[in-house]
Design an enzyme around this catalytic site. Structure first.
Site, PDB file in Angstrom:
ATOM      1  N   ASP A  20       7.524  10.704  50.701  1.00 29.76           N
ATOM      2  CA  ASP A  20       7.699  11.052  49.284  1.00 29.76           C
ATOM      3  C   ASP A  20       7.899  12.561  49.130  1.00 29.76           C
ATOM      4  O   ASP A  20       8.104  13.055  48.015  1.00 29.76           O
ATOM      5  CB  ASP A  20       6.562  10.519  48.409  1.00 29.76           C
ATOM      6  CG  ASP A  20       5.209  11.088  48.769  1.00 29.76           C
ATOM      7  OD1 ASP A  20       5.108  11.825  49.777  1.00 29.76           O
ATOM      8  OD2 ASP A  20       4.233  10.797  48.045  1.00 29.76           O
ATOM      9  N   GLU A  71      -3.005  15.363  58.140  1.00 31.93           N
ATOM     10  CA  GLU A  71      -2.224  16.528  57.702  1.00 31.93           C
ATOM     11  C   GLU A  71      -3.159  17.717  57.470  1.00 31.93           C
ATOM     12  O   GLU A  71      -4.151  17.606  56.730  1.00 31.93           O
ATOM     13  CB  GLU A  71      -1.451  16.193  56.415  1.00 31.93           C
ATOM     14  CG  GLU A  71      -0.645  17.382  55.907  1.00 31.93           C
ATOM     15  CD  GLU A  71       0.413  17.030  54.865  1.00 31.93           C
ATOM     16  OE1 GLU A  71       0.599  15.829  54.566  1.00 31.93           O
ATOM     17  OE2 GLU A  71       1.057  17.968  54.359  1.00 31.93           O
ATOM     18  N   LYS A 125       3.007   3.685  54.459  1.00 32.00           N
ATOM     19  CA  LYS A 125       2.015   4.770  54.547  1.00 32.00           C
ATOM     20  C   LYS A 125       1.409   5.015  53.167  1.00 32.00           C
ATOM     21  O   LYS A 125       2.153   5.090  52.180  1.00 32.00           O
ATOM     22  CB  LYS A 125       2.661   6.056  55.082  1.00 32.00           C
ATOM     23  CG  LYS A 125       1.663   7.229  55.158  1.00 32.00           C
ATOM     24  CD  LYS A 125       2.154   8.361  56.041  1.00 32.00           C
ATOM     25  CE  LYS A 125       3.119   9.291  55.391  1.00 32.00           C
ATOM     26  NZ  LYS A 125       2.583  10.021  54.208  1.00 32.00           N
TER      27      LYS A 125
HETATM   28  O1  KIV Z   1       6.031  12.772  52.497  1.00 31.31           O
HETATM   29  C1  KIV Z   1       6.038  13.258  53.644  1.00 31.31           C
HETATM   30  O2  KIV Z   1       7.043  13.789  54.127  1.00 31.31           O
HETATM   31  C2  KIV Z   1       4.826  13.185  54.417  1.00 31.31           C
HETATM   32  C3  KIV Z   1       4.749  14.084  55.609  1.00 31.31           C
HETATM   33  C4  KIV Z   1       4.350  15.445  55.154  1.00 31.31           C
HETATM   34  C5  KIV Z   1       3.841  13.563  56.633  1.00 31.31           C
HETATM   35  O3  KIV Z   1       3.922  12.489  54.091  1.00 31.31           O
END
Ligand code: KIV
Length: 270
Positions: free
Chosen positions: A50, A187, A118
């Site tokens: 996202d 993260e 995710k």
């Molecule tokens: O949205 C994204 O790109 C992510 C990464 C920072 C892991 O969650």
């Protein structure tokens, strides 16, 4: 199956790589053309993050990203990909209730082609992870800095530096694995804490700003190609430097993650 079609990466491959101590690579993608390059460069896991809200749409956070946005970009990525496993982010507030999470995960998989979902958070998300897992939906849980909670977390800050917060993060990781999560993403977590979590859980752990001891690394594609305007995050690296093409830059990222030369100390947090 045609003879020249590459063997598709599955969660089993990634689990086996963890067991064998072999690092795997992940990068974000939002369209078919970059996806094809990542796929051909040997990236095992592609994330439709996202982060598209920031790098594609120009928002200052990921909060405005909708389910429709995620599905649109996920479809484009799914068309460009042959080999890599496809992970897609659940956007802000798209999985606050079990029923809603099931409906939206189904949409990301059926309409967007996602193979693993995710989602950010632990605690209240444990019930959601349990239900998704019970229904056979693969889940990656995102701990540490959670960009969807940027306003609550008080900015983009390293998480888990204090002893109590570190203990809580280890406990969350263990609880998420027990709830059925298939992977974890950490993260902006101090390197020693990320290493402890990686050793503690059996599922693969992907790091971003979480040191070199995670099982895998992920970065935002536009950061490594030096496209993102403004200051690059400390944990990222300009892989265009010294590379003659985008393809070479991505190849260098893959090679450095696999050899353990990226991330280096200057990309970690203590
Ligand atoms: O949205 C994204 O790109 C992510 C990464 C920072 C892991 O969650």
């Amino acid at each position: 199956m045609s003879a020249d079609k590459p063997v598709a990466i599955t969660l089993n491959h990634l689990r086996k790589m963890k067991l064998q101590g072999e690092k795997f690579t992940c990068l974000t993608a939002y369209d078919a053309s970059f996806t094809q390059l990542l796929d051909e460069s040997g990236v095992e896991l592609i994330l439709v993050g996202d982060s598209l809200g920031m790098v594609i749409q120009g928002h200052s956070t990921t909060v405005p990203v909708s389910m429709e946005d995620m599905i649109y970009h996920s479809c484009a990525v799914a068309r460009g990909r042959q080999r890599a496993l496809l992970m897609v982010d659940m956007p802000f507030m798209a999985c606050t209730l079990v029923e809603q999470a099931l409906v939206n995960a189904t949409r990301l998989m059926q309409e967007g082609g996602a193979e693993i979902i995710k989602l950010e958070g632990s605690g209240v998300q444990l019930e959601i992870v349990t239900e998704l897992a019970r229904r056979g939906i693969p889940v990656c849980a995102h701990l540490g800095l959670q960009p969807q909670s940027v306003h609550k977390q008080g900015g983009y800050r390293v998480q888990g530096r204090e002893a109590e917060a570190a203990r809580a993060m280890v406990a969350s990781a263990v609880a998420l694995e027990a709830a059925g999560a298939d992977m974890l993403l950490l993260e902006c977590v101090p390197t020693a804490l990320a290493a402890e979590i990686t050793r503690t859980v059996a599922i693969p752990v992907i790091g971003i700003g979480a040191g070199v001891e995670c099982d895998a690394q992920v970065l935002v594609l536009y950061d490594i190609l030096a496209i993102t305007p403004g200051k690059r995050p400390r944990f990222s690296k300009d892989f265009m430097e010294g590379a003659g093409s985008v393809r070479e830059a991505i190849g260098n990222y893959v090679a450095e993650v696999k050899s353990g030369t990226f991330p280096a100390k200057q990309h970690w947090f203590e």
